[in-house]
Design a protein around this motif. Structure first.
Motif, mmCIF file in Angstrom:
data_model
loop_
_atom_site.group_PDB
_atom_site.id
_atom_site.type_symbol
_atom_site.label_atom_id
_atom_site.label_comp_id
_atom_site.label_asym_id
_atom_site.label_seq_id
_atom_site.Cartn_x
_atom_site.Cartn_y
_atom_site.Cartn_z
ATOM 1 N N UNK A 220 45.320 -9.117 41.166
ATOM 2 C CA UNK A 220 44.868 -8.861 42.297
ATOM 3 C C UNK A 220 44.244 -7.288 42.715
ATOM 4 N N UNK A 221 44.136 -6.754 41.525
ATOM 5 C CA UNK A 221 43.519 -5.360 41.755
ATOM 6 C C UNK A 221 42.120 -5.647 41.725
ATOM 7 N N UNK A 222 41.508 -4.271 42.288
ATOM 8 C CA UNK A 222 40.024 -4.531 42.686
ATOM 9 C C UNK A 222 39.259 -4.659 41.358
ATOM 10 N N UNK A 223 39.364 -3.921 40.094
ATOM 11 C CA UNK A 223 38.689 -3.918 39.134
ATOM 12 C C UNK A 223 38.663 -5.601 38.591
ATOM 13 N N UNK A 224 40.029 -6.190 38.468
ATOM 14 C CA UNK A 224 39.985 -7.352 37.740
ATOM 15 C C UNK A 224 39.299 -8.519 38.847
ATOM 16 N N UNK A 225 39.262 -8.241 40.316
ATOM 17 C CA UNK A 225 38.631 -9.151 41.143
ATOM 18 C C UNK A 225 37.078 -9.162 41.054
ATOM 19 N N UNK A 226 36.571 -7.829 40.610
ATOM 20 C CA UNK A 226 35.136 -7.544 40.379
ATOM 21 C C UNK A 226 34.728 -8.222 39.038
ATOM 22 N N UNK A 227 35.525 -8.033 38.125
ATOM 23 C CA UNK A 227 34.981 -8.882 36.855
ATOM 24 C C UNK A 227 35.076 -10.286 37.034
ATOM 25 N N UNK A 228 35.988 -11.175 37.544
ATOM 26 C CA UNK A 228 36.098 -12.356 37.922
ATOM 27 C C UNK A 228 34.653 -12.853 38.936
ATOM 28 N N UNK A 229 34.498 -11.975 39.552
ATOM 29 C CA UNK A 229 33.286 -12.279 40.462
ATOM 30 C C UNK A 229 32.093 -12.371 39.738
ATOM 31 N N UNK A 230 32.005 -11.382 38.823
ATOM 32 C CA UNK A 230 30.766 -11.107 37.877
ATOM 33 C C UNK A 230 30.845 -12.520 37.064
ATOM 34 N N UNK A 231 31.976 -12.883 36.632
ATOM 35 C CA UNK A 231 32.097 -14.029 35.752
ATOM 36 C C UNK A 231 31.318 -15.382 36.594
ATOM 37 N N UNK A 232 31.838 -15.529 37.817
ATOM 38 C CA UNK A 232 31.262 -16.587 38.375
ATOM 39 C C UNK A 232 29.556 -16.379 38.875
ATOM 40 N N UNK A 233 29.166 -15.087 38.906
ATOM 41 C CA UNK A 233 27.618 -15.129 38.978
ATOM 42 C C UNK A 233 27.040 -15.304 37.875
ATOM 43 N N UNK A 234 27.625 -15.087 36.726
ATOM 44 C CA UNK A 234 26.982 -15.196 35.464
ATOM 45 C C UNK A 234 26.952 -16.949 35.058
ATOM 46 N N UNK A 235 27.875 -17.545 35.361
ATOM 47 C CA UNK A 235 28.083 -18.997 35.360
ATOM 48 C C UNK A 235 27.168 -19.734 36.144
ATOM 49 N N UNK A 236 27.033 -19.281 37.399
ATOM 50 C CA UNK A 236 26.017 -19.808 38.270
ATOM 51 C C UNK A 236 24.464 -19.811 37.649
ATOM 52 N N UNK A 237 24.405 -18.420 37.397
ATOM 53 C CA UNK A 237 22.762 -18.411 36.951
ATOM 54 C C UNK A 237 22.599 -18.943 35.578
ATOM 55 N N UNK A 238 23.709 -19.205 34.612
ATOM 56 C CA UNK A 238 23.431 -19.957 33.701
ATOM 57 C C UNK A 238 23.225 -21.486 33.861
ATOM 58 N N UNK A 239 24.032 -21.863 34.753
ATOM 59 C CA UNK A 239 23.901 -23.409 35.291
ATOM 60 C C UNK A 239 22.620 -23.770 35.873
ATOM 61 N N UNK A 240 22.017 -22.784 36.716
ATOM 62 C CA UNK A 240 20.808 -22.971 37.438
ATOM 63 C C UNK A 240 19.637 -22.842 36.112
ATOM 64 N N UNK A 241 19.779 -22.061 35.299
ATOM 65 C CA UNK A 241 18.788 -21.839 34.387
ATOM 66 C C UNK A 241 18.547 -23.025 33.519
ATOM 67 N N UNK A 242 19.704 -23.747 33.144
ATOM 68 C CA UNK A 242 19.993 -24.909 32.183
ATOM 69 C C UNK A 242 19.030 -26.002 32.738
#
Length: 313
Positions: A220-242
């Motif tokens: 629940x710390x801020x750094x972990x939440x930020x990295x999880x959010x970045x992972x979701x962004x990368x997956x969304x970008x990857x999905x749309x690009x494919x």
């Protein structure tokens, strides 16, 4: 011929393209104002601005093509097909390669690997991104030289009403398959670069997030939440690009094989999902853009509340 099916297509196209235009114009305006204010701009912001401008141009070409196809199909195909196809190819090329450069830039800036090749590239990030863009110009020049014959062949098929691709290839030999293969290979290069960059970036984020979770009390710390959010962004970008790449590659063959079907026009709506939806992923993933967007939304909400206070009760 303005039919009910054509009306539905135009409405969906306009809605989709207006949404995409708003997102891309927001990114372009914010970055330009930031450049005027600070008199400097980062490489990431430069690529984001170029990507937004190329996508605005791409969406305008698609919108023009949609109106021509529905309102005046004969004029659109026999008089403007060649010009529209070239404009679409150029704007789509720059849109794809700027997105690829952005993926490579984020990968080199954010990811953490100890491999010597990655470290060598990371130390030369700006030169690597610039080299990728220069290489894309070479591919665009080669592709445009071959595109004319492909466009003429597609227009000829519509004009003559041929619907059997195999028979058409055997009889006329106008459509040179080698040109199409080169065109697909040229499109495959940015896709592979983006796919590899985003996949490795995702792996790096997953590993780093796991290390943060193991080193802290919980997730629940801020750094972990930020990295999880970045992972979701990368997956969304990857999905749309494919999705965008896949549909872009099969589009010419679908138009050749099923050009008589009226439903084929709705296929174009899928091609616009990536340039219309990805800007909002970039806005949510960029702190400066996200903060500016929240300020704009707050301003609009306050303005609407003052204009019509009863609507908020």
């Amino acid at each position: 011929m303005f039919t009910e099916l054509g009306s539905m297509y135009l409405v969906l196209s306009v809605v989709e393209l207006v949404v995409g235009m708003l997102g891309n114009m927001f990114i372009g305006v914010v970055n330009c104002l930031e450049w005027v204010k600070d008199r400097k701009v980062s490489l990431a912001d430069s690529i984001l601005t170029c990507l937004a401008v190329s996508r605005i141009s791409y969406l305008l070409v698609v919108l023009f093509d949609s109106f021509i196809t529905i309102l005046s199909p004969h004029f659109g195909f026999y008089k403007a097909a060649n010009s529209i196809t070239k404009l679409w190819n150029v704007t789509n090329h720059f849109t794809t390669w700027f997105a690829t450069s952005l993926s490579i830039l984020y990968f080199l800036k954010v990811a953490h690997f100890s491999h010597p090749l990655f470290l060598w590239l990371k130390w030369r990030t700006n030169r690597v991104v610039f080299g990728v863009l220069v290489f894309s110009l070479f591919l665009l020049t080669s592709d445009m030289l071959l595109l004319g014959s492909i466009t003429d062949s597609i227009v000829f098929m519509y004009a003559t009403g041929k619907n059997n691709l195999t028979l058409y290839l055997d009889e006329s030999k106008i459509l040179d398959v080698k040109f199409l293969i080169f065109h697909y290979l040229a499109s495959l290069i940015p896709f592979v670069l983006s796919l590899a960059s985003l996949f490795l970036l995702f792996l790096s984020l997953v590993r780093h997030t796991r290390n943060l979770e193991l080193g802290s009390v919980g997730s629940g710390d801020a750094s972990t939440k930020a990295h999880k959010k970045a992972m979701k962004m990368v997956l969304s970008f990857l999905f749309l690009f494919i999705i965008h790449f896949s549909f872009t590659q099969v589009a010419p063959w679908l138009f050749l094989l099923f050009h008589k079907s009226k439903l084929i026009i709705f296929f174009m709506l899928t091609l616009n999902v990536f340039p219309s939806g990805h800007p909002f992923i970039l806005i949510l993933g960029n702190g400066k853009l996200r903060q500016t967007a929240l300020q704009v939304l707050c301003y609009l909400k306050c303005h609407l509340k003052r204009a019509n206070p009863l609507a908020f009760y």
